[in-house]
Structure formats: structure tokens, C-alpha cells
Design a protein around this motif. Structure first.
Motif, mmCIF file in Angstrom:
data_model
loop_
_atom_site.group_PDB
_atom_site.id
_atom_site.type_symbol
_atom_site.label_atom_id
_atom_site.label_comp_id
_atom_site.label_asym_id
_atom_site.label_seq_id
_atom_site.Cartn_x
_atom_site.Cartn_y
_atom_site.Cartn_z
ATOM 1 N N ALA A 57 5.885 -3.066 -4.525
ATOM 2 C CA ALA A 57 5.120 -2.507 -3.416
ATOM 3 C C ALA A 57 5.319 -0.997 -3.317
ATOM 4 O O ALA A 57 4.359 -0.236 -3.097
ATOM 5 N N SER A 58 6.555 -0.557 -3.505
ATOM 6 C CA SER A 58 6.839 0.873 -3.409
ATOM 7 C C SER A 58 6.126 1.654 -4.509
ATOM 8 O O SER A 58 5.671 2.784 -4.290
ATOM 9 N N LEU A 59 6.007 1.056 -5.701
ATOM 10 C CA LEU A 59 5.308 1.735 -6.793
ATOM 11 C C LEU A 59 3.817 1.867 -6.486
ATOM 12 O O LEU A 59 3.212 2.913 -6.767
ATOM 13 N N VAL A 60 3.232 0.810 -5.931
ATOM 14 C CA VAL A 60 1.808 0.861 -5.570
ATOM 15 C C VAL A 60 1.561 1.981 -4.570
ATOM 16 O O VAL A 60 0.616 2.776 -4.712
ATOM 17 N N HIS A 61 2.412 2.070 -3.560
ATOM 18 C CA HIS A 61 2.241 3.115 -2.547
ATOM 19 C C HIS A 61 2.566 4.502 -3.114
ATOM 20 O O HIS A 61 1.880 5.482 -2.796
ATOM 21 N N ASP A 62 3.609 4.600 -3.947
ATOM 22 C CA ASP A 62 3.956 5.896 -4.539
ATOM 23 C C ASP A 62 2.810 6.495 -5.338
ATOM 24 O O ASP A 62 2.639 7.718 -5.382
ATOM 25 N N ASP A 63 2.037 5.636 -6.000
ATOM 26 C CA ASP A 63 0.973 6.114 -6.888
ATOM 27 C C ASP A 63 -0.273 6.582 -6.148
ATOM 28 O O ASP A 63 -1.157 7.199 -6.756
ATOM 29 N N LEU A 64 -0.380 6.294 -4.861
ATOM 30 C CA LEU A 64 -1.581 6.654 -4.101
ATOM 31 C C LEU A 64 -1.820 8.161 -4.092
ATOM 32 O O LEU A 64 -0.872 8.949 -4.184
ATOM 33 N N PRO A 65 -3.066 8.593 -3.955
ATOM 34 C CA PRO A 65 -3.369 10.026 -3.934
ATOM 35 C C PRO A 65 -2.612 10.813 -2.870
ATOM 36 O O PRO A 65 -2.328 11.995 -3.066
ATOM 37 N N CYS A 66 -2.278 10.180 -1.752
ATOM 38 C CA CYS A 66 -1.558 10.903 -0.704
ATOM 39 C C CYS A 66 -0.093 11.154 -1.062
ATOM 40 O O CYS A 66 0.592 11.936 -0.389
ATOM 41 N N PHE A 67 0.399 10.489 -2.111
ATOM 42 C CA PHE A 67 1.773 10.712 -2.579
ATOM 43 C C PHE A 67 1.732 11.354 -3.968
ATOM 44 O O PHE A 67 1.549 12.538 -4.096
ATOM 45 N N VAL A 70 -2.783 0.730 -9.410
ATOM 46 C CA VAL A 70 -3.555 -0.224 -8.620
ATOM 47 C C VAL A 70 -4.740 0.442 -7.927
ATOM 48 O O VAL A 70 -5.844 -0.112 -7.896
ATOM 49 N N HIS A 71 -4.539 1.628 -7.377
ATOM 50 C CA HIS A 71 -5.668 2.263 -6.670
ATOM 51 C C HIS A 71 -6.775 2.677 -7.628
ATOM 52 O O HIS A 71 -7.934 2.754 -7.229
ATOM 53 N N ARG A 72 -6.428 2.936 -8.900
ATOM 54 C CA ARG A 72 -7.460 3.257 -9.881
ATOM 55 C C ARG A 72 -8.202 1.998 -10.331
ATOM 56 O O ARG A 72 -9.397 2.040 -10.602
ATOM 57 N N ALA A 73 -7.479 0.885 -10.404
ATOM 58 C CA ALA A 73 -8.087 -0.359 -10.874
ATOM 59 C C ALA A 73 -8.844 -1.096 -9.775
ATOM 60 O O ALA A 73 -9.840 -1.778 -10.052
ATOM 61 N N TYR A 74 -8.381 -0.954 -8.509
ATOM 62 C CA TYR A 74 -8.956 -1.780 -7.442
ATOM 63 C C TYR A 74 -9.483 -0.999 -6.239
ATOM 64 O O TYR A 74 -10.101 -1.592 -5.366
ATOM 65 N N SER A 75 -9.202 0.266 -6.109
ATOM 66 C CA SER A 75 -9.595 1.134 -4.994
ATOM 67 C C SER A 75 -8.391 1.434 -4.110
ATOM 68 O O SER A 75 -7.420 0.666 -4.054
ATOM 69 N N GLN A 76 -8.486 2.557 -3.399
ATOM 70 C CA GLN A 76 -7.393 2.962 -2.519
ATOM 71 C C GLN A 76 -7.159 1.965 -1.373
ATOM 72 O O GLN A 76 -6.004 1.614 -1.097
ATOM 73 N N PRO A 77 -8.205 1.493 -0.685
ATOM 74 C CA PRO A 77 -7.946 0.536 0.400
ATOM 75 C C PRO A 77 -7.224 -0.718 -0.086
ATOM 76 O O PRO A 77 -6.272 -1.187 0.563
ATOM 77 N N LEU A 78 -7.631 -1.240 -1.235
ATOM 78 C CA LEU A 78 -6.968 -2.443 -1.741
ATOM 79 C C LEU A 78 -5.549 -2.149 -2.213
ATOM 80 O O LEU A 78 -4.673 -3.010 -2.128
ATOM 81 N N ALA A 79 -5.290 -0.933 -2.679
ATOM 82 C CA ALA A 79 -3.927 -0.576 -3.069
ATOM 83 C C ALA A 79 -3.008 -0.547 -1.848
ATOM 84 O O ALA A 79 -1.867 -1.034 -1.899
ATOM 85 N N VAL A 80 -3.495 0.027 -0.752
ATOM 86 C CA VAL A 80 -2.700 0.028 0.485
ATOM 87 C C VAL A 80 -2.407 -1.411 0.921
ATOM 88 O O VAL A 80 -1.265 -1.768 1.249
ATOM 89 N N LEU A 81 -3.428 -2.248 0.907
ATOM 90 C CA LEU A 81 -3.252 -3.645 1.314
ATOM 91 C C LEU A 81 -2.359 -4.411 0.339
ATOM 92 O O LEU A 81 -1.595 -5.295 0.750
#
Length: 289
Positions: free
Chosen positions: A75-85, A97-108
Motif C-alpha cells: 500500500a505504501s508503494l502505491v501511494h509513494d508512486d502517486l504524482p503528489c509524492f 498502479v496509477h499509470r496502469a489503472y488511474s490515480q483515483p484507483l491507485a488511491v483506493l
């Protein structure tokens, strides 16, 4: 059963509880994508190794603890990779994950994995309620505030960084969780296992700093040069490459010396040494004596 089989089985079983029925298909897929195939699984390996050194009298409890810890890490890796981090496009050699599924789905996805970790421990209460409660408390302390991985991310938004607190929370927290949860799952008190986890975590942070500075993206499986890009404090900037390698060797020696007395102490020392070899980056030729 080999530790890798125990870990993969435990993580897969936990993920299985999120699938099927009326679950949203893309989010369900993203949970598996974030966790499988896994990385080195160093944290759950350490956890199960400590549990075995302490007797491993309730393997189902240890397996649940290992799965919950790995789910938090993923979970921490998914959040770390987000554009805001970190705004990382690649993780473990594939699109983040956000590149493969979208930012909203990565957060979820990250949120759902955190919840699943604690659901996994709650289900383990059927094996031993007291141990499950202690495991949940330990994992929450090393995940949230004031000393968990959330605090580690929070330090990056402060105008001045307490480097020791930053590294203890950003990286060492889940290694402390690994050693302490391993002891708890086998019925041992966790306090004596703090130093081992903290030292392994410190070693991992220094090794990560070296990899970030010395390796390329293809070798590492994720973007490199992130410390310089984001202006983060790191061992290479502070000590230089040679100094960071020496510091890493000293920390690992201290970690092995810190292992508490337990029935499987000698075997655990070997496993810690093996894990040390896994995290130790190769010394570039120009730095070899």
C-alpha cells in the motif's frame, strides 16, 4: 514449507477475500496488480524468521502477521508512486498502479490494502485473540503517527527535517514491525526485538540511498536519482559513496550482534546475513580497493 511459499500463500489468501461477488472489477484487479508478483518480500521474511527463531508455535498467526505487514508495505508503494509524492511511472519493472489503472484507483488501492491488512489480523483473532490485538497495535504504531511510515512521508513536507526521526519512520518502521510482530506471533515479548528491526531498517535505507545514486532504472526496476530530484537527505550526500558503503557494513554487523537470545538465534543470524547480501548493492569498480 519454504518461507517464500508461506508468504505468497498468505498474501494470496488475504487478497482472495477481496475478489468476486459484486466487487468493482478494476479495483479488485488493481489490488492483485499491486501485490503480485511481489518484490523481495524482505519484511515478511524477517517476520517469519523471527517467529521461527522464537518457536513458531502458531504458524497461522505468523502467516497472518506476515501477510498484513506485506500488504501495508505494498500500500505504501502505491501511494509513494502517486504524482503528489514521487510521480513514479515504474514499480517492480512494470507500470505503477496509477499509470496502469488511474490515480483515483491507485488511491483506493492503497487505502483498500491498508484496510485488508487489519482485516487479516482481525480474522487471525480466532487463533489467539490477545496476540492478534497486540499485532494490530504494533502494526498501526509503525504505520501511522507519530513514528510510522505516514510520519516518514510527513517529514518531507517540513521546512527542517530531523534526519534520525525521518529515517526511523520512513524506512525503519516496518522493519521494527517485522521483528516485533514475529516475536509477538510466537508468544514472545516484542521490546527486545526493537534494535534488530531498527538496525535492519537503517541498513536498508543506506542501501536504498546507494542504489538510487549508483544504479540505472533498468537495473533497479524503478526511477533512480529521486533523492537528488526531490532534495531528500541521504547517506550518499552526507557521507559520500565510500563512506556510505562502510557505514552500511557497520550497521549490518551491529544488527547481527543485536539478535536477542532465543532458541533459533544461530539460524536467525544466518538469515539476517542472507538478507543483508540481498540488499547490499554491488560496489562499482571505481570504488573497489
Amino acid at each position: 514449507m519454504p518461507l517464500t511459499d508461506r508468504i505468497e500463500g498468505a498474501v494470496t489468501r488475504a487478497l482472495g477475500t477481496t475478489q468476486g461477488g459484486s466487487a468493482p472489477k478494476q479495483l479488485a484487479e488493481a489490488l492483485g496488480y499491486a501485490c503480485l508478483p511481489g518484490g523481495a518480500r524482505i519484511r515478511p521474511t524477517i517476520l517469519l524468521s523471527v517467529a521461527m527463531a522464537c518457536g513458531d508455535d502458531k504458524p497461522r498467526m505468523a502467516d497472518a502477521a506476515a501477510a498484513s505487514l506485506e500488504l501495508i508495505h505494498c500500500a505504501s508503494l502505491v501511494h509513494d508512486d502517486l504524482p503528489c509524492f514521487d510521480d513514479a511511472e515504474v514499480r517492480r519493472g512494470k507500470p505503477s498502479v496509477h499509470r496502469a489503472y488511474s490515480q483515483p484507483l491507485a488511491v483506493l488501492t492503497g487505502d483498500s490494502l491498508i484496510i485488508l491488512a487489519f482485516q487479516t489480523l482481525a480474522r487471525a483473532a480466532a487463533v489467539d485473540g490477545a496476540r492478534a490485538a497486540q499485532l494490530s497495535l504494533t502494526l498501526s504504531e509503525r504505520t501511522g503517527m507519530p513514528n510510522g511510515i505516514c510520519a516518514g512521508q510527513g517529514w518531507e513536507s517540513e521546512p527542517e527535517i530531523d534526519l534520525g526521526a525521518y529515517h526511523r519512520s520512513k524506512t525503519a518502521a516496518l522493519f521494527i514491525a517485522a521483528t516485533q510482530m514475529g516475536a509477538i506471533s510466537a508468544g514472545h515479548e516484542p521490546e527486545a526485538w526493537y534494535d534488530l528491526g531498527a538496525l535492519i531498517g537503517e541498513a536498508f535505507q543506506v542501501a536504498d540511498d546507494l542504489r538510487d545514486a549508483l544504479l540505472d532504472e533498468a537495473t533497479l526496476g524503478k526511477p533512480v536519482g529521486q533523492d537528488d530530484l526531490h532534495g531528500r537527505p541521504n547517506a550518499v550526500a552526507e557521507l559520500g559513496v565510500e563512506g556510505a558503503f562502510k557505514h552500511l557494513s557497520d550497521i549490518l554487523a551491529g544488527a547481527i550482534a543485536s539478535i536477542p537470545s532465543c532458541p533459533g538465534e544461530a539460524a536467525l543470524a544466518k538469515i539476517v546475513s542472507m538478507q543483508a547480501e540481498r540488499i547490499m548493492p554491488a560496489v562499482p569498480a571505481r570504488y573497489q580497493v
